[in-house]
Scaffold this motif. Structure first.
Motif, PDB file in Angstrom:
ATOM      1  N   ILE A 169      -0.470  38.318 -37.452  1.00 22.63           N
ATOM      2  CA  ILE A 169      -0.748  38.274 -37.901  1.00 22.63           C
ATOM      3  C   ILE A 169      -0.912  37.203 -39.312  1.00 22.63           C
ATOM      4  O   ILE A 169      -0.041  37.525 -40.217  1.00 22.63           O
ATOM      5  N   ALA A 170      -1.764  36.466 -39.354  1.00 24.49           N
ATOM      6  CA  ALA A 170      -1.593  35.477 -40.351  1.00 24.49           C
ATOM      7  C   ALA A 170      -2.802  35.429 -40.682  1.00 24.49           C
ATOM      8  O   ALA A 170      -3.411  34.390 -40.580  1.00 24.49           O
ATOM      9  N   ASP A 171      -2.926  35.777 -42.761  1.00 25.68           N
ATOM     10  CA  ASP A 171      -3.804  35.680 -43.202  1.00 25.68           C
ATOM     11  C   ASP A 171      -3.377  35.889 -44.714  1.00 25.68           C
ATOM     12  O   ASP A 171      -2.431  37.424 -44.553  1.00 25.68           O
ATOM     13  N   GLU A 172      -3.419  34.788 -45.739  1.00 21.95           N
ATOM     14  CA  GLU A 172      -3.031  35.363 -46.565  1.00 21.95           C
ATOM     15  C   GLU A 172      -4.344  36.751 -47.623  1.00 21.95           C
ATOM     16  O   GLU A 172      -3.693  37.079 -48.631  1.00 21.95           O
ATOM     17  N   GLU A 173      -5.067  37.673 -46.547  1.00 25.89           N
ATOM     18  CA  GLU A 173      -6.070  38.204 -47.613  1.00 25.89           C
ATOM     19  C   GLU A 173      -5.895  39.910 -47.638  1.00 25.89           C
ATOM     20  O   GLU A 173      -5.909  39.938 -45.942  1.00 25.89           O
ATOM     21  N   LYS A 174      -5.172  40.479 -48.520  1.00 26.97           N
ATOM     22  CA  LYS A 174      -4.187  41.505 -47.828  1.00 26.97           C
ATOM     23  C   LYS A 174      -5.456  42.323 -47.832  1.00 26.97           C
ATOM     24  O   LYS A 174      -5.119  43.285 -47.227  1.00 26.97           O
ATOM     25  N   TRP A 175      -6.628  41.984 -48.676  1.00 23.68           N
ATOM     26  CA  TRP A 175      -7.964  43.494 -47.775  1.00 23.68           C
ATOM     27  C   TRP A 175      -8.209  43.131 -46.359  1.00 23.68           C
ATOM     28  O   TRP A 175      -7.891  44.465 -45.481  1.00 23.68           O
ATOM     29  N   PHE A 176      -7.929  41.860 -45.512  1.00 27.51           N
ATOM     30  CA  PHE A 176      -7.798  41.481 -44.176  1.00 27.51           C
ATOM     31  C   PHE A 176      -6.979  41.792 -43.545  1.00 27.51           C
ATOM     32  O   PHE A 176      -6.840  43.165 -42.506  1.00 27.51           O
ATOM     33  N   LEU A 177      -5.665  42.227 -44.455  1.00 32.78           N
ATOM     34  CA  LEU A 177      -4.807  42.928 -43.519  1.00 32.78           C
ATOM     35  C   LEU A 177      -4.574  44.074 -43.512  1.00 32.78           C
ATOM     36  O   LEU A 177      -3.865  44.311 -42.204  1.00 32.78           O
ATOM     37  N   GLU A 178      -4.768  44.550 -44.298  1.00 33.46           N
ATOM     38  CA  GLU A 178      -5.188  46.146 -44.498  1.00 33.46           C
ATOM     39  C   GLU A 178      -5.714  46.925 -43.615  1.00 33.46           C
ATOM     40  O   GLU A 178      -5.795  47.892 -42.876  1.00 33.46           O
ATOM     41  N   ALA A 179      -7.588  46.587 -43.257  1.00 34.67           N
ATOM     42  CA  ALA A 179      -7.794  46.495 -42.336  1.00 34.67           C
ATOM     43  C   ALA A 179      -7.266  46.667 -41.248  1.00 34.67           C
ATOM     44  O   ALA A 179      -7.936  47.374 -40.195  1.00 34.67           O
ATOM     45  N   VAL A 180      -7.357  45.433 -40.724  1.00 30.65           N
ATOM     46  CA  VAL A 180      -6.754  45.284 -39.667  1.00 30.65           C
ATOM     47  C   VAL A 180      -5.206  45.733 -38.897  1.00 30.65           C
ATOM     48  O   VAL A 180      -5.705  46.512 -37.976  1.00 30.65           O
ATOM     49  N   THR A 181      -4.754  45.925 -40.198  1.00 33.81           N
ATOM     50  CA  THR A 181      -3.215  46.454 -39.070  1.00 33.81           C
ATOM     51  C   THR A 181      -3.631  48.627 -39.443  1.00 33.81           C
ATOM     52  O   THR A 181      -3.648  49.035 -38.426  1.00 33.81           O
ATOM     53  N   ASP A 182      -4.325  48.652 -40.192  1.00 32.60           N
ATOM     54  CA  ASP A 182      -4.625  50.253 -40.500  1.00 32.60           C
ATOM     55  C   ASP A 182      -5.920  50.691 -39.388  1.00 32.60           C
ATOM     56  O   ASP A 182      -5.423  51.569 -38.704  1.00 32.60           O
ATOM     57  N   ARG A 183      -6.301  49.453 -38.231  1.00 32.11           N
ATOM     58  CA  ARG A 183      -6.915  49.918 -36.683  1.00 32.11           C
ATOM     59  C   ARG A 183      -6.211  50.029 -36.098  1.00 32.11           C
ATOM     60  O   ARG A 183      -5.845  50.848 -34.942  1.00 32.11           O
ATOM     61  N   ILE A 184      -5.632  49.043 -36.132  1.00 34.72           N
ATOM     62  CA  ILE A 184      -4.663  48.537 -35.403  1.00 34.72           C
ATOM     63  C   ILE A 184      -3.402  50.142 -35.197  1.00 34.72           C
ATOM     64  O   ILE A 184      -2.861  51.240 -34.246  1.00 34.72           O
ATOM     65  N   ASP A 185      -2.735  50.334 -36.685  1.00 35.01           N
ATOM     66  CA  ASP A 185      -2.001  51.615 -36.611  1.00 35.01           C
ATOM     67  C   ASP A 185      -3.164  52.884 -35.665  1.00 35.01           C
ATOM     68  O   ASP A 185      -1.994  53.968 -35.342  1.00 35.01           O
ATOM     69  N   ALA A 186      -3.974  53.157 -35.887  1.00 33.38           N
ATOM     70  CA  ALA A 186      -5.389  54.467 -35.568  1.00 33.38           C
ATOM     71  C   ALA A 186      -5.552  54.010 -33.885  1.00 33.38           C
ATOM     72  O   ALA A 186      -5.523  54.995 -33.797  1.00 33.38           O
ATOM     73  N   GLU A 187      -5.050  53.111 -33.624  1.00 32.37           N
ATOM     74  CA  GLU A 187      -6.039  53.077 -32.562  1.00 32.37           C
ATOM     75  C   GLU A 187      -4.629  52.811 -31.126  1.00 32.37           C
ATOM     76  O   GLU A 187      -4.903  52.772 -29.976  1.00 32.37           O
ATOM     77  N   TYR A 188      -3.114  52.234 -31.808  1.00 30.59           N
ATOM     78  CA  TYR A 188      -2.039  51.399 -31.446  1.00 30.59           C
ATOM     79  C   TYR A 188      -0.827  52.921 -31.571  1.00 30.59           C
ATOM     80  O   TYR A 188       0.326  52.420 -30.704  1.00 30.59           O
ATOM     81  N   GLY A 189      -0.894  53.086 -33.060  1.00 30.52           N
ATOM     82  CA  GLY A 189       0.621  53.084 -33.149  1.00 30.52           C
ATOM     83  C   GLY A 189       1.109  52.756 -34.067  1.00 30.52           C
ATOM     84  O   GLY A 189       0.293  50.930 -34.085  1.00 30.52           O
ATOM     85  N   MET A 190       1.628  52.819 -34.607  1.00 31.31           N
ATOM     86  CA  MET A 190       2.719  51.359 -35.885  1.00 31.31           C
ATOM     87  C   MET A 190       3.224  50.539 -35.101  1.00 31.31           C
ATOM     88  O   MET A 190       3.168  50.767 -34.390  1.00 31.31           O
ATOM     89  N   ASN A 191       3.858  49.686 -35.432  1.00 32.39           N
ATOM     90  CA  ASN A 191       4.658  48.671 -35.227  1.00 32.39           C
ATOM     91  C   ASN A 191       3.923  47.733 -34.210  1.00 32.39           C
ATOM     92  O   ASN A 191       5.229  47.115 -32.982  1.00 32.39           O
ATOM     93  N   HIS A 192       3.218  47.489 -33.854  1.00 35.63           N
ATOM     94  CA  HIS A 192       2.457  47.127 -32.520  1.00 35.63           C
ATOM     95  C   HIS A 192       1.542  45.310 -33.463  1.00 35.63           C
ATOM     96  O   HIS A 192       1.308  44.766 -33.250  1.00 35.63           O
ATOM     97  N   TYR A 193       2.365  44.876 -34.665  1.00 33.07           N
ATOM     98  CA  TYR A 193       2.396  43.770 -35.593  1.00 33.07           C
ATOM     99  C   TYR A 193       3.162  43.589 -36.735  1.00 33.07           C
ATOM    100  O   TYR A 193       4.077  44.445 -36.969  1.00 33.07           O
ATOM    101  N   ASP A 194       3.072  42.050 -36.683  1.00 30.47           N
ATOM    102  CA  ASP A 194       4.074  41.446 -37.734  1.00 30.47           C
ATOM    103  C   ASP A 194       3.429  40.646 -38.538  1.00 30.47           C
ATOM    104  O   ASP A 194       2.018  40.483 -37.719  1.00 30.47           O
ATOM    105  N   PHE A 195       2.908  41.056 -39.960  1.00 29.17           N
ATOM    106  CA  PHE A 195       1.497  40.005 -40.892  1.00 29.17           C
ATOM    107  C   PHE A 195       1.996  38.889 -41.462  1.00 29.17           C
ATOM    108  O   PHE A 195       4.032  39.314 -41.945  1.00 29.17           O
TER     109      PHE A 195
END
Length: 137
Positions: free
Chosen positions: A6-32
């Motif tokens: 995930i490449a985006d400088e908007e921290k609110w967006f990173l938090e929203a996306v990573t929170d949902r990925i964590d909820a749906e797929y578990g931790m460690n499924h992304y780098d940002f």
């Protein structure tokens, strides 16, 4: 492991996306990363199932924009560099920009455009995430 870059400088967006990925797929499924240079560095070091790329983000420490590139289109320049590294990796350009010229450039580079301002953009983004993460299971 199936991972997303995930490449985006908007921290609110990173938090929203990573929170949902964590909820749906578990931790460690992304780098940002917060800029294009860091995205390219990670892409050269790791294997990813897909990339989520903002179109208006900083270039980073190691990149300079060529004279012929529009100032606000750092993301298109970064997408071109991504395609020089990996022509086949799925890239979703998730951006507030909804210009037809930009959409054509994204399509010509075999990427997907999703406008952040569209009502169902977040769900559309996660349909793509599900498609590409599940593809590798």
């Amino acid at each position: 492991m199936n991972k997303i870059l995930i490449a985006d400088e908007e921290k609110w967006f990173l938090e929203a996306v990573t929170d949902r990925i964590d909820a749906e797929y578990g931790m460690n499924h992304y780098d940002f990363v917060l800029n294009g240079s860091d995205a390219l560095e990670l892409l050269n070091k790791s294997n990813y199932k897909m990339i989520i790329l903002d179109m208006m983000m900083p270039l980073g420490k190691d990149l300079e924009l060529p004279e012929n590139e529009p100032n606000l289109m750092f993301g298109i320049y970064i997408l071109r560099l991504i395609r020089n590294i990996n022509r086949s990796i799925p890239v979703v350009c998730y951006t507030i920009l909804d210009d037809n010229v930009l959409k054509k450039q994204i399509k010509d580079l075999d990427a997907i455009h999703i406008c952040k301002l569209d009502d169902n953009s977040f769900d559309n983004l996660f349909r793509n995430i599900k498609k590409y993460l599940n593809d590798g299971k």
